[in-house]
Motif scaffolding. Structure first.
Motif, PDB file in Angstrom:
ATOM      1  N   ARG A   1      11.822 -28.974 -11.374  1.00 53.58           N
ATOM      2  CA  ARG A   1      13.121 -28.292 -11.220  1.00 53.58           C
ATOM      3  C   ARG A   1      12.977 -27.168 -10.198  1.00 53.58           C
ATOM      4  O   ARG A   1      12.083 -26.329 -10.304  1.00 53.58           O
ATOM      5  N   LEU A   2      13.863 -27.145  -9.219  1.00 55.62           N
ATOM      6  CA  LEU A   2      13.803 -26.129  -8.164  1.00 55.62           C
ATOM      7  C   LEU A   2      14.190 -24.752  -8.682  1.00 55.62           C
ATOM      8  O   LEU A   2      13.541 -23.760  -8.361  1.00 55.62           O
ATOM      9  N   VAL A   3      15.268 -24.682  -9.452  1.00 56.73           N
ATOM     10  CA  VAL A   3      15.697 -23.409 -10.036  1.00 56.73           C
ATOM     11  C   VAL A   3      15.376 -23.466 -11.523  1.00 56.73           C
ATOM     12  O   VAL A   3      15.994 -24.217 -12.281  1.00 56.73           O
ATOM     13  N   LYS A   4      14.392 -22.692 -11.926  1.00 51.44           N
ATOM     14  CA  LYS A   4      13.947 -22.709 -13.323  1.00 51.44           C
ATOM     15  C   LYS A   4      14.999 -22.067 -14.226  1.00 51.44           C
ATOM     16  O   LYS A   4      15.644 -21.096 -13.855  1.00 51.44           O
ATOM     17  N   ILE A   5      15.163 -22.630 -15.414  1.00 48.44           N
ATOM     18  CA  ILE A   5      16.074 -22.097 -16.417  1.00 48.44           C
ATOM     19  C   ILE A   5      15.225 -21.438 -17.497  1.00 48.44           C
ATOM     20  O   ILE A   5      14.317 -22.055 -18.048  1.00 48.44           O
ATOM     21  N   GLU A   6      15.524 -20.186 -17.780  1.00 44.78           N
ATOM     22  CA  GLU A   6      14.759 -19.456 -18.793  1.00 44.78           C
ATOM     23  C   GLU A   6      15.089 -19.970 -20.194  1.00 44.78           C
ATOM     24  O   GLU A   6      16.190 -20.453 -20.441  1.00 44.78           O
ATOM     25  N   HIS A   7      14.133 -19.865 -21.076  1.00 38.72           N
ATOM     26  CA  HIS A   7      14.327 -20.228 -22.473  1.00 38.72           C
ATOM     27  C   HIS A   7      13.650 -19.187 -23.346  1.00 38.72           C
ATOM     28  O   HIS A   7      12.788 -18.437 -22.878  1.00 38.72           O
ATOM     29  N   ASP A   8      14.021 -19.119 -24.584  1.00 38.48           N
ATOM     30  CA  ASP A   8      13.459 -18.159 -25.534  1.00 38.48           C
ATOM     31  C   ASP A   8      12.059 -18.629 -25.941  1.00 38.48           C
ATOM     32  O   ASP A   8      11.904 -19.541 -26.749  1.00 38.48           O
ATOM     33  N   ARG A   9      11.052 -18.013 -25.368  1.00 36.65           N
ATOM     34  CA  ARG A   9       9.673 -18.441 -25.612  1.00 36.65           C
ATOM     35  C   ARG A   9       9.244 -18.224 -27.073  1.00 36.65           C
ATOM     36  O   ARG A   9       8.479 -19.022 -27.617  1.00 36.65           O
ATOM     37  N   ASP A  10       9.721 -17.161 -27.678  1.00 27.17           N
ATOM     38  CA  ASP A  10       9.352 -16.904 -29.079  1.00 27.17           C
ATOM     39  C   ASP A  10       9.958 -17.959 -30.001  1.00 27.17           C
ATOM     40  O   ASP A  10       9.293 -18.446 -30.917  1.00 27.17           O
TER      41      ASP A  10
ATOM     42  N   ILE B   1      14.781 -25.224 -24.197  1.00 25.98           N
ATOM     43  CA  ILE B   1      14.078 -26.313 -23.525  1.00 25.98           C
ATOM     44  C   ILE B   1      13.435 -25.759 -22.270  1.00 25.98           C
ATOM     45  O   ILE B   1      14.126 -25.222 -21.408  1.00 25.98           O
ATOM     46  N   PRO B   2      12.117 -25.851 -22.118  1.00 27.30           N
ATOM     47  CA  PRO B   2      11.485 -25.389 -20.881  1.00 27.30           C
ATOM     48  C   PRO B   2      11.920 -26.253 -19.701  1.00 27.30           C
ATOM     49  O   PRO B   2      12.202 -27.443 -19.861  1.00 27.30           O
ATOM     50  N   SER B   3      11.967 -25.652 -18.543  1.00 22.38           N
ATOM     51  CA  SER B   3      12.342 -26.391 -17.335  1.00 22.38           C
ATOM     52  C   SER B   3      11.238 -27.350 -16.935  1.00 22.38           C
ATOM     53  O   SER B   3      10.048 -27.065 -17.109  1.00 22.38           O
ATOM     54  N   LYS B   4      11.657 -28.497 -16.385  1.00 23.08           N
ATOM     55  CA  LYS B   4      10.671 -29.427 -15.842  1.00 23.08           C
ATOM     56  C   LYS B   4       9.965 -28.760 -14.674  1.00 23.08           C
ATOM     57  O   LYS B   4      10.524 -27.915 -13.985  1.00 23.08           O
ATOM     58  N   LYS B   5       8.745 -29.158 -14.455  1.00 23.87           N
ATOM     59  CA  LYS B   5       7.980 -28.577 -13.349  1.00 23.87           C
ATOM     60  C   LYS B   5       8.614 -28.885 -12.000  1.00 23.87           C
ATOM     61  O   LYS B   5       8.475 -28.125 -11.051  1.00 23.87           O
TER      62      LYS B   5
ATOM     63  N   PRO C   1      12.994 -48.759 -27.789  1.00 25.18           N
ATOM     64  CA  PRO C   1      11.830 -49.460 -27.244  1.00 25.18           C
ATOM     65  C   PRO C   1      10.921 -48.473 -26.507  1.00 25.18           C
ATOM     66  O   PRO C   1      11.389 -47.448 -25.998  1.00 25.18           O
ATOM     67  N   GLY C   2       9.656 -48.764 -26.454  1.00 23.09           N
ATOM     68  CA  GLY C   2       8.686 -47.869 -25.832  1.00 23.09           C
ATOM     69  C   GLY C   2       8.954 -47.580 -24.377  1.00 23.09           C
ATOM     70  O   GLY C   2       8.652 -46.491 -23.890  1.00 23.09           O
ATOM     71  N   GLN C   3       9.541 -48.531 -23.650  1.00 22.57           N
ATOM     72  CA  GLN C   3       9.779 -48.326 -22.232  1.00 22.57           C
ATOM     73  C   GLN C   3      11.056 -47.535 -21.970  1.00 22.57           C
ATOM     74  O   GLN C   3      11.329 -47.139 -20.850  1.00 22.57           O
ATOM     75  N   ALA C   4      11.851 -47.260 -23.005  1.00 16.48           N
ATOM     76  CA  ALA C   4      13.118 -46.537 -22.843  1.00 16.48           C
ATOM     77  C   ALA C   4      12.850 -45.056 -22.635  1.00 16.48           C
ATOM     78  O   ALA C   4      11.859 -44.496 -23.087  1.00 16.48           O
ATOM     79  N   SER C   5      13.784 -44.417 -21.981  1.00 15.48           N
ATOM     80  CA  SER C   5      13.708 -42.981 -21.737  1.00 15.48           C
ATOM     81  C   SER C   5      13.906 -42.211 -23.040  1.00 15.48           C
ATOM     82  O   SER C   5      14.585 -42.678 -23.958  1.00 15.48           O
ATOM     83  N   ASP C   6      13.328 -41.013 -23.120  1.00 10.55           N
ATOM     84  CA  ASP C   6      13.552 -40.155 -24.278  1.00 10.55           C
ATOM     85  C   ASP C   6      15.019 -39.788 -24.409  1.00 10.55           C
ATOM     86  O   ASP C   6      15.500 -39.469 -25.488  1.00 10.55           O
TER      87      ASP C   6
ATOM     88  N   TYR D   1      13.659 -33.385 -22.125  1.00 10.48           N
ATOM     89  CA  TYR D   1      15.082 -33.238 -22.385  1.00 10.48           C
ATOM     90  C   TYR D   1      15.746 -32.217 -21.459  1.00 10.48           C
ATOM     91  O   TYR D   1      16.894 -31.844 -21.688  1.00 10.48           O
ATOM     92  N   ASP D   2      15.066 -31.795 -20.427  1.00 11.85           N
ATOM     93  CA  ASP D   2      15.630 -30.851 -19.455  1.00 11.85           C
ATOM     94  C   ASP D   2      16.500 -31.617 -18.452  1.00 11.85           C
ATOM     95  O   ASP D   2      16.121 -31.823 -17.304  1.00 11.85           O
ATOM     96  N   VAL D   3      17.664 -32.056 -18.920  1.00 12.05           N
ATOM     97  CA  VAL D   3      18.604 -32.806 -18.093  1.00 12.05           C
ATOM     98  C   VAL D   3      19.975 -32.163 -18.282  1.00 12.05           C
ATOM     99  O   VAL D   3      20.427 -31.980 -19.419  1.00 12.05           O
TER     100      VAL D   3
END
Length: 134
Positions: A79-88, A73-77, A27-32, A54-56
């Protein structure tokens, strides 16, 4: 099950070439994350590319670590401690966006006139099969 109406969300997994592998409607109101809960079990991949929603830790990142799958998966804005991801590698996420753009070229998918979710999901599978053949 949800109606196949305008607010229905389509969750999809695609391979490295942008070809669809599996789908889930919510449903549209459901979380991703409800889509992730349905699509992630049994996933066998070297990496999963997903957007910030999906940053959970518990529901996504932990499952991916257990399956030996790299989480791109990029970190949510917030998030206090950012998790690096492969940008390429993350740049290849456009393939899933391209897939959604392709299926929305079909009127039955773009307008979502189907009243029942099973009919709407059937239309998605039909369109995905057509895209696989092209």
């Amino acid at each position: 099950m949800s109606r196949g109406g305008i607010s229905t969300k389509i969750h999809a997994l695609c391979d490295a070439l942008g070809n669809p592998i599996s789908f889930k409607l919510t449903p549209g109101q459901a979380s991703d994350l409800e889509g992730a809960d349905a699509l992630l079990p049994g996933l066998t991949a070297g990496a999963l590319l997903a957007d910030r929603a999906y940053d959970v830790e518990e529901r996504v990142r932990k499952r991916l670590r257990e399956a030996n799958t790299e989480a791109v998966i990029p970190s949510k804005k917030s998030r206090l401690v950012k998790i690096e991801h492969d940008r390429d590698l993350y740049k290849a996420r456009h393939l899933i966006e391209n897939f959604f753009a392709k299926i929305k070229q079909y009127r039955a998918i773009a307008t979502r006139y189907d009243k029942r979710a099973c009919n709407f999901l059937g239309a998605i599978h039909l369109v995905a099969a057509i895209e696989w053949l092209n």
